[in-house]
Design a protein around this motif. Structure first.
Motif, PDB file in Angstrom:
ATOM      1  N   GLU A  38       0.853  -1.186   0.000  1.00  0.00           N
ATOM      2  CA  GLU A  38       0.000   0.000   0.000  1.00  0.00           C
ATOM      3  C   GLU A  38       0.887   1.233   0.000  1.00  0.00           C
ATOM      4  O   GLU A  38       2.049   1.148   0.405  1.00  0.00           O
ATOM      5  N   PRO A  39       0.425   2.380  -0.524  1.00  0.00           N
ATOM      6  CA  PRO A  39      -0.953   2.812  -0.817  1.00  0.00           C
ATOM      7  C   PRO A  39      -1.459   2.316  -2.160  1.00  0.00           C
ATOM      8  O   PRO A  39      -0.715   1.686  -2.922  1.00  0.00           O
ATOM      9  N   SER A  40      -2.724   2.630  -2.446  1.00  0.00           N
ATOM     10  CA  SER A  40      -3.316   2.274  -3.722  1.00  0.00           C
ATOM     11  C   SER A  40      -2.710   3.129  -4.824  1.00  0.00           C
ATOM     12  O   SER A  40      -2.044   4.130  -4.567  1.00  0.00           O
ATOM     13  N   THR A  41      -2.954   2.741  -6.047  1.00  0.00           N
ATOM     14  CA  THR A  41      -2.311   3.420  -7.180  1.00  0.00           C
ATOM     15  C   THR A  41      -2.997   4.735  -7.554  1.00  0.00           C
ATOM     16  O   THR A  41      -2.489   5.469  -8.388  1.00  0.00           O
ATOM     17  N   GLU A  49      -4.352   7.226   3.527  1.00  0.00           N
ATOM     18  CA  GLU A  49      -3.939   5.939   2.981  1.00  0.00           C
ATOM     19  C   GLU A  49      -3.041   5.224   3.992  1.00  0.00           C
ATOM     20  O   GLU A  49      -2.363   5.868   4.801  1.00  0.00           O
ATOM     21  N   ASP A  50      -3.012   3.887   3.927  1.00  0.00           N
ATOM     22  CA  ASP A  50      -2.044   3.101   4.685  1.00  0.00           C
ATOM     23  C   ASP A  50      -0.800   2.911   3.836  1.00  0.00           C
ATOM     24  O   ASP A  50      -0.880   2.783   2.607  1.00  0.00           O
ATOM     25  N   ILE A  51       0.360   2.917   4.487  1.00  0.00           N
ATOM     26  CA  ILE A  51       1.637   2.634   3.822  1.00  0.00           C
ATOM     27  C   ILE A  51       2.176   1.347   4.427  1.00  0.00           C
ATOM     28  O   ILE A  51       2.392   1.277   5.647  1.00  0.00           O
ATOM     29  N   SER A  52       2.374   0.322   3.622  1.00  0.00           N
ATOM     30  CA  SER A  52       2.849  -0.959   4.151  1.00  0.00           C
ATOM     31  C   SER A  52       3.601  -1.721   3.079  1.00  0.00           C
ATOM     32  O   SER A  52       3.489  -1.440   1.884  1.00  0.00           O
ATOM     33  N   GLY A  53       4.383  -2.713   3.529  1.00  0.00           N
ATOM     34  CA  GLY A  53       5.137  -3.552   2.621  1.00  0.00           C
ATOM     35  C   GLY A  53       6.086  -4.459   3.379  1.00  0.00           C
ATOM     36  O   GLY A  53       6.038  -4.555   4.611  1.00  0.00           O
ATOM     37  N   SER A  54       6.959  -5.147   2.666  1.00  0.00           N
ATOM     38  CA  SER A  54       7.903  -6.090   3.263  1.00  0.00           C
ATOM     39  C   SER A  54       9.305  -5.819   2.751  1.00  0.00           C
ATOM     40  O   SER A  54       9.501  -5.190   1.700  1.00  0.00           O
ATOM     41  N   THR A  55      10.309  -6.310   3.507  1.00  0.00           N
ATOM     42  CA  THR A  55      11.713  -6.065   3.187  1.00  0.00           C
ATOM     43  C   THR A  55      12.535  -7.321   3.419  1.00  0.00           C
ATOM     44  O   THR A  55      12.094  -8.246   4.133  1.00  0.00           O
ATOM     45  N   PRO A  56      13.755  -7.384   2.857  1.00  0.00           N
ATOM     46  CA  PRO A  56      14.687  -8.467   3.205  1.00  0.00           C
ATOM     47  C   PRO A  56      15.092  -8.395   4.678  1.00  0.00           C
ATOM     48  O   PRO A  56      14.868  -7.379   5.350  1.00  0.00           O
ATOM     49  N   ALA A  57      15.726  -9.452   5.163  1.00  0.00           N
ATOM     50  CA  ALA A  57      16.049  -9.558   6.580  1.00  0.00           C
ATOM     51  C   ALA A  57      17.035  -8.498   7.050  1.00  0.00           C
ATOM     52  O   ALA A  57      16.988  -8.061   8.207  1.00  0.00           O
ATOM     53  N   HIS A  58      17.907  -8.018   6.166  1.00  0.00           N
ATOM     54  CA  HIS A  58      18.959  -7.095   6.610  1.00  0.00           C
ATOM     55  C   HIS A  58      18.475  -5.644   6.725  1.00  0.00           C
ATOM     56  O   HIS A  58      19.200  -4.792   7.231  1.00  0.00           O
ATOM     57  N   SER A 115       5.873   8.644  -8.986  1.00  0.00           N
ATOM     58  CA  SER A 115       6.397   7.369  -8.524  1.00  0.00           C
ATOM     59  C   SER A 115       6.501   7.411  -7.005  1.00  0.00           C
ATOM     60  O   SER A 115       7.090   8.337  -6.439  1.00  0.00           O
ATOM     61  N   PHE A 116       5.915   6.393  -6.361  1.00  0.00           N
ATOM     62  CA  PHE A 116       5.955   6.274  -4.903  1.00  0.00           C
ATOM     63  C   PHE A 116       7.009   5.228  -4.570  1.00  0.00           C
ATOM     64  O   PHE A 116       6.916   4.078  -5.014  1.00  0.00           O
ATOM     65  N   GLY A 117       8.040   5.594  -3.781  1.00  0.00           N
ATOM     66  CA  GLY A 117       9.166   4.702  -3.561  1.00  0.00           C
ATOM     67  C   GLY A 117       9.500   4.457  -2.110  1.00  0.00           C
ATOM     68  O   GLY A 117       9.209   5.281  -1.238  1.00  0.00           O
ATOM     69  N   ALA A 158       9.486   0.741  -6.140  1.00  0.00           N
ATOM     70  CA  ALA A 158       8.686   1.904  -6.528  1.00  0.00           C
ATOM     71  C   ALA A 158       7.468   1.440  -7.296  1.00  0.00           C
ATOM     72  O   ALA A 158       7.488   0.386  -7.955  1.00  0.00           O
ATOM     73  N   GLN A 159       6.399   2.207  -7.175  1.00  0.00           N
ATOM     74  CA  GLN A 159       5.192   1.934  -7.948  1.00  0.00           C
ATOM     75  C   GLN A 159       4.572   3.253  -8.374  1.00  0.00           C
ATOM     76  O   GLN A 159       4.781   4.286  -7.737  1.00  0.00           O
ATOM     77  N   SER A 160       3.811   3.199  -9.460  1.00  0.00           N
ATOM     78  CA  SER A 160       3.179   4.414  -9.969  1.00  0.00           C
ATOM     79  C   SER A 160       1.998   4.787  -9.085  1.00  0.00           C
ATOM     80  O   SER A 160       1.263   3.924  -8.594  1.00  0.00           O
TER      81      SER A 160
END
Length: 643
Positions: A38-41, A49-58, A115-117, A158-160
């Motif tokens: 998130e957020p939506s496009t 809006e909610d901002i969320s996502g995932s990352t590598p372990a480091h 672009s949202f990054g 990044a996403q549009s």
């Protein structure tokens, strides 16, 4: 011994498999790269809006960025730190993207595609160190932000995201075209982008009502909210036609160019408080005593200002001081094309229809028998409804059982403020007889017919002003029906009222119309059914406007005449000067010059490249040049004779 060795080996294998399983489970909790959920496009400025996502372990922290052109700018700034990552996930809930303190928020407040990054904070810190910045935050906030190349080199995603255009869709909730004062004014709709808005209502006597409100923080919906119909002067709006204006200051939170001005208050900030001060000044101003003038004064300092992002929707309604709820039809539920009042048999379902100017959110209609055969009153059904549309038409079904003894009952509808009664006849099964024709209308009853009385039409007014029209409409027919009342100006229908009237009932209607700026005689009037009333309206030009127009016209005429005179004079002098140069040119053969001049006059076109072909008579100064040449030719001839 062998059994013990096998047991040890088995335990070792089980422990190894368990550790592998746990290791796999831990690894699967982290993504291979940064991902944005998130957020939506699509984002609506002012929304959350909610901002969320995932990352590598480091990855322990991430920066949230927005790119415009080639560089990424931070969404958050004042907090001075990136978003924390926990167990491979980052999250910020209910964030107003366009309302944050970073430069990235300014980008998301303007319509467009960006672009949202999200980038690993450690990579930004390395970039800052390499470039000589004191910190990662310092590197992001200074121009030009984080270059796209540096963003892409690190762990990032990044996403549009598209920022939608702000918009306002709002309407006043009226019933039968009316708002009953005690119910209050309801407004509903959607405000995309900004969230603040104001509801301004103006009556024909210069009273102004002001109410500020906020649309839903998440989706911008304007909930149906009740607004007090009290003006700035703490006096109720007068009954009759009321003009309304729903106004939003736009994404920047300020109306117009940021300031309001009125001679009574001077210059004030163009926020909600400033708007209220301006409205109070307008309500006291003799120059803005009509809704049209007040509306124009407001619009000129808000929506019509250059580069204004204000949003506005105009509407009108009739403010009623009396509650109106009536029964129009009592028919069979199985034959809804019927109208008026009909006997109902035992075992049938009775359909009762009527109209009201009440708001269903404020009142419940109760239908019951008020009077009739004593044995049947207790068994007569009692029904309620609070569902009807903006046309004010309601309906209720009532099952008539054999316990409702035969006879005539007074069926009453009650809205809490007023009641209406219709006589209903209950008969035994099969005893109704054929009381209606094929269309379901009783033959002896005349259809609805409407007439006009007490029509008030102005016969003179000033240009640009507003004319107010009043009339009374009466249903003189035998059945209920809808009257379409039209106000016509110069043969054109410019406003319409649709009113459902029971037989013998009258109601008042009113219109308000802004007159043209051009003076003259105009025809205007009201028409309903076959009845109409028209008169001639003499529109006189405002004296101040006429004087200004005359002065401007005189200035323009004088300037034009002077310019024209100067052009013609300059053309004549120029022609003479050119001719003189030709005479003084050495080695010129006079005969050839005359022949050439004659050829030029005879030819309808000019040979000069890039010059418009014109007959010689159209050249400026032609008469003066011709006379001058004639003297030269006579002088040459005289000299030739003497020699």
């Amino acid at each position: 011994m062998k059994r013990r060795i096998l047991t040890v080996i088995s335990v070792t294998v089980l422990l190894s498999l368990t550790l592998v399983s746990l290791s796999v489970g831990v690894d699967n909790a982290y993504a291979d790269s940064i991902e944005i959920d998130e957020p939506s496009t699509t984002y609506y400025p002012g929304g959350y809006e909610d901002i969320s996502g995932s990352t590598p372990a480091h990855v322990d922290e991430v920066f949230v960025l927005v790119r415009d052109r080639d560089n990424y700018m931070p969404l958050f700034s004042e907090r001075g730190e990136p978003v924390a990552v926990s167990h491979g996930e980052f999250e910020e809930t209910r964030v107003q993207l366009s309302g944050q303190d970073g430069p990235g928020a300014d980008i998301l407040s303007l319509p467009g595609s960006y672009s949202f990054g999200v980038v690993d904070a450690e990579d930004v810190e390395n970039f800052a160190e390499d470039e000589g910045y004191a910190s990662a935050q310092d590197a992001l906030e200074r121009e030009p932000g984080l270059p796209s190349a540096a963003f892409n080199r690190g762990a990032s995603a990044a996403q549009s995201i598209r920022v939608a255009e702000p918009s306002l869709d709002a309407e006043m909730e009226t019933y039968m075209g009316q708002v009953y004062r005690e119910d209050g004014l309801y407004v509903s709709g959607e405000l995309i982008g900004p969230r603040e808005f104001a509801v301004i209502s103006m009556d024909t006597r210069g009273q102004i009502m002001f109410e500020s409100a906020t649309a839903d923080r998440t989706d911008g919906s304007i909930d149906e909210r009740s607004l007090d119909l009290e003006s700035l002067q703490q006096n109720s709006l007068q009954s009759g036609t009321v003009e309304s204006l729903v106004l939003s200051p736009g994404v920047d939170g300020l109306f117009g160019n940021g300031t309001f001005y009125h001679s009574n208050i001077g210059e004030v900030d163009a926020d909600m408080n400033g708007l209220e001060a301006l409205l109070f000044a307008l309500s006291e101003d003799e120059a803005t005593r009509t809704p049209a003038h007040t509306r124009d004064a407001i619009m000129s300092q808000t929506v019509e200002q250059p580069d204004s992002d204000d949003l506005a929707v105009t509407d009108s309604f009739r403010l009623a001081t009396e509650s109106r709820t009536e029964i129009d039809d009592v028919v069979l539920a199985d034959d809804q094309d019927m109208s008026d009042l009909h006997p109902i048999e035992h075992g049938e379902t009775m359909l009762v229809r009527g109209t009201t100017n009440r708001n269903p959110d404020e009142v419940t209609l109760v239908l019951e028998a008020e009077d009739g055969p004593e044995q049947g009153l207790a068994a007569f059904p009692v029904e309620t409804t609070e569902n009807w549309d903006f046309d004010g038409v309601w309906s209720v079904e009532m099952d008539i059982t054999e316990d409702v003894v035969e006879g005539t009952y007074d069926l009453q509808v009650d809205d809490g403020d007023t009641t209406d009664i219709a006589e209903v006849e209950i008969v035994g099964a099969g005893e109704r007889g054929d009381d209606a024709d094929d269309d379901g209308v009783e033959e002896h009853e005349e259809p609805a017919e409407f007439e006009l009385t007490d029509v008030e039409l102005s016969d003179e007014a000033e240009s640009g002003s507003t004319t107010d029209v009043q009339a009374t409409v009466t249903n003189i027919g035998g059945q209920s029906g809808t009257a379409t009342v039209e106000y016509r100006f110069e043969g054109q229908t410019v406003d319409t009222r649709n009113i459902l009237l029971q037989s013998g009932v009258s109601t008042g209607v009113s219109f308000s119309y802004s007159l043209p700026e051009e003076a003259g005689d105009y025809s205007h009037g009201v028409i309903v059914d076959q009845d109409s009333v028209f008169t001639q309206l003499e529109v006189e030009e405002d004296e101040t406007t006429a004087e200004d127009t005359a002065d401007d016209s005189e200035d323009e005429t004088g300037e034009k005449d002077q310019d024209s005179f100067e052009d013609e004079t300059e053309g004549a002098v120029g022609d003479e000067r050119d001719d003189t140069d030709a005479r003084d040119s050495p080695g010129r053969d006079d005969t050839d010059a005359r022949d050439s001049d004659t050829d030029a006059r005879d030819s309808p076109e000019r040979d000069d490249e890039g010059t418009r072909d014109l007959p010689e008579r159209d050249l400026p100064g032609f008469g003066a040049v011709s006379v001058f040449l004639a003297f030269i030719i006579l002088a040459k001839l005289k000299k030739s004779v003497e020699s």
